[in-house]
Design an enzyme around this catalytic site. Structure first.
Site, PDB file in Angstrom:
ATOM      1  N   TYR A  69      32.594  25.135  22.222  1.00 39.47           N
ATOM      2  CA  TYR A  69      33.778  25.646  21.324  1.00 39.47           C
ATOM      3  C   TYR A  69      33.400  25.738  19.824  1.00 39.47           C
ATOM      4  CZ  TYR A  69      36.875  25.196  25.199  1.00 39.47           C
ATOM      5  OH  TYR A  69      37.555  25.470  26.434  1.00 39.47           O
ATOM      6  N   ARG A  72      32.066  29.214  19.651  1.00 39.15           N
ATOM      7  CA  ARG A  72      33.082  30.184  19.564  1.00 39.15           C
ATOM      8  C   ARG A  72      33.908  30.228  18.638  1.00 39.15           C
ATOM      9  NH1 ARG A  72      36.623  28.922  25.265  1.00 39.15           N
ATOM     10  NH2 ARG A  72      37.911  30.421  24.303  1.00 39.15           N
ATOM     11  N   HIS A 121      47.964  28.370  24.774  1.00 36.97           N
ATOM     12  CA  HIS A 121      46.673  27.627  24.902  1.00 36.97           C
ATOM     13  C   HIS A 121      45.955  27.036  23.877  1.00 36.97           C
ATOM     14  CE1 HIS A 121      46.647  30.252  28.753  1.00 36.97           C
ATOM     15  NE2 HIS A 121      47.758  29.313  28.963  1.00 36.97           N
TER      16      HIS A 121
HETATM   17  C1  BV8 Z   1      48.346  23.719  34.396  1.00 43.86           C
HETATM   18  C2  BV8 Z   1      42.096  27.730  26.493  1.00 43.86           C
HETATM   19  C3  BV8 Z   1      49.357  21.717  35.290  1.00 43.86           C
HETATM   20  C4  BV8 Z   1      40.788  27.348  26.471  1.00 43.86           C
HETATM   21  C5  BV8 Z   1      42.974  28.474  28.561  1.00 43.86           C
HETATM   22  C6  BV8 Z   1      46.695  28.626  41.682  1.00 43.86           C
HETATM   23  C7  BV8 Z   1      47.717  29.389  41.573  1.00 43.86           C
HETATM   24  C8  BV8 Z   1      48.421  29.206  40.303  1.00 43.86           C
HETATM   25  C9  BV8 Z   1      48.070  28.660  39.400  1.00 43.86           C
HETATM   26  C10 BV8 Z   1      46.793  27.641  39.748  1.00 43.86           C
HETATM   27  C11 BV8 Z   1      46.181  27.454  40.804  1.00 43.86           C
HETATM   28  N1  BV8 Z   1      45.367  26.609  40.576  1.00 43.86           N
HETATM   29  C12 BV8 Z   1      45.491  26.023  39.557  1.00 43.86           C
HETATM   30  C13 BV8 Z   1      46.119  26.799  38.752  1.00 43.86           C
HETATM   31  C14 BV8 Z   1      46.704  26.556  37.467  1.00 43.86           C
HETATM   32  C15 BV8 Z   1      45.836  27.042  36.420  1.00 43.86           C
HETATM   33  C16 BV8 Z   1      45.646  28.402  36.815  1.00 43.86           C
HETATM   34  O1  BV8 Z   1      46.573  29.210  36.481  1.00 43.86           O
HETATM   35  N2  BV8 Z   1      44.415  28.873  37.089  1.00 43.86           N
HETATM   36  C17 BV8 Z   1      44.005  30.409  37.545  1.00 43.86           C
HETATM   37  C18 BV8 Z   1      42.735  30.653  37.210  1.00 43.86           C
HETATM   38  C19 BV8 Z   1      44.308  30.431  38.971  1.00 43.86           C
HETATM   39  N3  BV8 Z   1      46.578  26.754  35.202  1.00 43.86           N
HETATM   40  C20 BV8 Z   1      46.310  25.727  34.331  1.00 43.86           C
HETATM   41  O2  BV8 Z   1      45.320  24.693  34.625  1.00 43.86           O
HETATM   42  C21 BV8 Z   1      47.215  25.523  33.460  1.00 43.86           C
HETATM   43  N4  BV8 Z   1      47.599  23.997  33.299  1.00 43.86           N
HETATM   44  O3  BV8 Z   1      48.731  24.342  35.389  1.00 43.86           O
HETATM   45  O4  BV8 Z   1      48.612  22.447  34.291  1.00 43.86           O
HETATM   46  C22 BV8 Z   1      50.012  20.594  34.915  1.00 43.86           C
HETATM   47  C23 BV8 Z   1      51.316  20.531  34.743  1.00 43.86           C
HETATM   48  C24 BV8 Z   1      51.952  19.492  34.108  1.00 43.86           C
HETATM   49  C25 BV8 Z   1      51.171  18.150  33.837  1.00 43.86           C
HETATM   50  C26 BV8 Z   1      49.901  18.277  33.888  1.00 43.86           C
HETATM   51  C27 BV8 Z   1      49.080  19.526  34.419  1.00 43.86           C
HETATM   52  C28 BV8 Z   1      46.517  25.627  32.147  1.00 43.86           C
HETATM   53  C29 BV8 Z   1      45.938  27.006  31.778  1.00 43.86           C
HETATM   54  C30 BV8 Z   1      45.435  27.442  30.440  1.00 43.86           C
HETATM   55  C31 BV8 Z   1      43.792  26.934  30.412  1.00 43.86           C
HETATM   56  N5  BV8 Z   1      43.205  27.495  28.988  1.00 43.86           N
HETATM   57  N6  BV8 Z   1      42.595  28.802  27.375  1.00 43.86           N
HETATM   58  C32 BV8 Z   1      39.849  28.078  26.245  1.00 43.86           C
HETATM   59  O5  BV8 Z   1      39.965  29.308  25.692  1.00 43.86           O
HETATM   60  O6  BV8 Z   1      38.673  27.698  26.411  1.00 43.86           O
HETATM   61  S1  BV8 Z   1      43.000  29.795  30.034  1.00 43.86           S
HETATM   62  C33 BV8 Z   1      42.243  31.264  29.212  1.00 43.86           C
HETATM   63  O7  BV8 Z   1      41.920  31.752  30.322  1.00 43.86           O
HETATM   64  C34 BV8 Z   1      42.937  32.204  28.164  1.00 43.86           C
HETATM   65  O8  BV8 Z   1      43.600  31.444  27.387  1.00 43.86           O
HETATM   66  C35 BV8 Z   1      43.625  32.932  29.171  1.00 43.86           C
HETATM   67  O9  BV8 Z   1      44.838  32.493  29.529  1.00 43.86           O
HETATM   68  C36 BV8 Z   1      42.752  33.074  30.247  1.00 43.86           C
HETATM   69  C37 BV8 Z   1      42.005  34.334  30.191  1.00 43.86           C
HETATM   70  O10 BV8 Z   1      42.974  35.278  30.787  1.00 43.86           O
HETATM   71  P1  BV8 Z   1      43.330  36.539  29.932  1.00 43.86           P
HETATM   72  O11 BV8 Z   1      43.429  36.337  28.643  1.00 43.86           O
HETATM   73  O12 BV8 Z   1      43.996  37.528  30.718  1.00 43.86           O
HETATM   74  O13 BV8 Z   1      41.640  37.361  29.887  1.00 43.86           O
HETATM   75  P2  BV8 Z   1      40.774  37.769  31.142  1.00 43.86           P
HETATM   76  O14 BV8 Z   1      39.552  37.832  30.467  1.00 43.86           O
HETATM   77  O15 BV8 Z   1      41.134  37.268  32.328  1.00 43.86           O
HETATM   78  O16 BV8 Z   1      41.526  39.330  31.011  1.00 43.86           O
HETATM   79  C38 BV8 Z   1      41.146  40.163  30.036  1.00 43.86           C
HETATM   80  C39 BV8 Z   1      41.857  41.334  30.414  1.00 43.86           C
HETATM   81  O17 BV8 Z   1      41.850  42.248  29.163  1.00 43.86           O
HETATM   82  C40 BV8 Z   1      41.657  42.090  31.616  1.00 43.86           C
HETATM   83  O18 BV8 Z   1      42.554  42.505  32.394  1.00 43.86           O
HETATM   84  C41 BV8 Z   1      40.916  43.445  30.730  1.00 43.86           C
HETATM   85  O19 BV8 Z   1      41.168  44.694  31.715  1.00 43.86           O
HETATM   86  C42 BV8 Z   1      41.728  43.555  29.549  1.00 43.86           C
HETATM   87  N7  BV8 Z   1      40.975  44.198  28.449  1.00 43.86           N
HETATM   88  C43 BV8 Z   1      39.474  44.264  28.228  1.00 43.86           C
HETATM   89  N8  BV8 Z   1      39.321  44.742  27.117  1.00 43.86           N
HETATM   90  C44 BV8 Z   1      40.677  45.320  26.622  1.00 43.86           C
HETATM   91  C45 BV8 Z   1      41.424  44.831  27.508  1.00 43.86           C
HETATM   92  N9  BV8 Z   1      42.908  45.268  27.308  1.00 43.86           N
HETATM   93  C46 BV8 Z   1      43.238  45.894  26.347  1.00 43.86           C
HETATM   94  N10 BV8 Z   1      42.160  46.264  25.504  1.00 43.86           N
HETATM   95  C47 BV8 Z   1      41.014  45.864  25.366  1.00 43.86           C
HETATM   96  N11 BV8 Z   1      40.073  46.466  24.745  1.00 43.86           N
END
Ligand code: BV8
Ligand code: ZN
Length: 259
Positions: A69, A72, A121
């Site tokens: 972190y 980053r 987040h």
């Molecule tokens: C919770 C901070 C419960 C830290 C982050 C199964 C099904 C559903 C959900 C879950 C599941 N199993 C587990 C879960 C829950 C889990 C989850 O969703 N997991 C996923 C992986 C399945 N969620 C959690 O754990 C959340 N908490 O559920 O808690 C709870 C409730 C009550 C009490 C206690 C507990 C917490 C989630 C947050 C985690 N922290 N970030 C850090 O940054 O280090 S998440 C982090 O990853 C980001 O913040 C962001 O949200 C995510 C990345 O996703 P994107 O931002 O979309 O980025 P990505 O790289 O994936 O994609 C980039 C996109 O941009 C692509 O589409 C690409 O094509 C496009 N792109 C690229 N270049 C460009 C572009 N677009 C435009 N222009 C460009 N130039």
């Protein structure tokens, strides 16, 4: 050449009264901030970012995670907002009610002039105690390690426990007020622009779906297809730093476009 649908999306934007701009890692990609998709490098290349961004990883190896972190935050400090971030700030100045909701932990929306984006987040600029949540000082610019290395986290000034990054880790709840404000904004909006997110992380990925369910018009900017395509009225398959300024030009004329 702008992606097809840009003119239609610009018209929708020009008519918007209550706008939500929902962003993910792709929003900052052209500022040189790696997305969550981009493989990690150096010390962390063997790790999946989702494995490192967990309370378990911090408990198991605080220096590894704190070092990640800190590195980053250094990378974000060296980065600049791109024309996409600046276009979002212009939208907020032109549409009566605009709410920026981001999953990003960088401060590029703020540095581009977007006042008080909702950080679902957390942020790289809000370290706190891992035990008593006492806010901790943000290490100064230049104190961050250039290349990736383990770094022992500082100790809390109040209870001596390790300081942790002020981000939401997988398995942790989102900040309640922030999430409620984002849902409220999506519920009330007439247009929602989703930019640079894969729409796979919940509950954040709910936000565009709430807007669509409420009859809001959802517009996506992403070079790739995502699960959100299904709820979008317009899908602009292009890059944020190019498409968002084009939307501003289309909606309010060249003079409005960010430099
Ligand atoms: C919770 C901070 C419960 C830290 C982050 C199964 C099904 C559903 C959900 C879950 C599941 N199993 C587990 C879960 C829950 C889990 C989850 O969703 N997991 C996923 C992986 C399945 N969620 C959690 O754990 C959340 N908490 O559920 O808690 C709870 C409730 C009550 C009490 C206690 C507990 C917490 C989630 C947050 C985690 N922290 N970030 C850090 O940054 O280090 S998440 C982090 O990853 C980001 O913040 C962001 O949200 C995510 C990345 O996703 P994107 O931002 O979309 O980025 P990505 O790289 O994936 O994609 C980039 C996109 O941009 C692509 O589409 C690409 O094509 C496009 N792109 C690229 N270049 C460009 C572009 N677009 C435009 N222009 C460009 N130039
Ligand atoms: Zn403490």
């Amino acid at each position: 050449m702008e992606p097809s649908g840009t003119a239609e999306a610009a018209t929708l934007l020009a008519q918007a009264r209550r706008l939500v701009v929902f962003t993910g890692a792709g929003m900052s990609a052209e500022s040189g901030v790696p997305t969550f998709r981009d493989a990690l490098t150096g010390l962390w290349e063997q790790f999946d970012p989702r494995a490192l961004a967990t309370p378990e990883a911090f408990r198991a190896d605080p220096a590894l995670v704190w070092g990640w972190y800190e590195w980053r935050r250094g990378a974000v400090r060296r980065a600049e907002p791109n024309p996409g971030h600046r276009a979002v700030a212009v939208m907020a100045a032109r549409v009566p009610e605009t709410v920026v909701v981001t999953q990003n932990v960088d401060d590029l929306h703020e540095r581009a002039g977007s006042a008080a984006p909702i950080h679902l987040h957390g942020s790289l600029f809000a370290p706190r105690c891992s035990a008593c949540a006492e806010p901790a000082p943000v290490p100064g610019a230049g104190e961050e390690p250039g290349e990736g290395r383990r770094l022992t986290p500082p100790r809390c000034g109040r209870c001596e426990a390790p300081v942790r990054p002020g981000v939401v880790w997988f398995g942790e709840a989102l900040p309640e007020q922030a999430f409620e404000a984002a849902v409220e904004a999506a519920y009330r909006c007439d247009v929602l622009l989703t930019v640079g997110t894969s729409g796979l992380v919940y509950p954040a990925a709910e936000i565009p779906q709430v807007a669509a369910r409420r009859g809001g018009t959802v517009i996506q900017v992403n070079p790739e297809e995502t699960p959100l395509d299904a709820v979008c009225a317009v899908n602009l398959h292009g890059r944020a730093a190019r498409v968002l300024p084009a939307l501003v030009r289309g909606a309010w004329g060249d003079a409005a476009a960010p430099a």
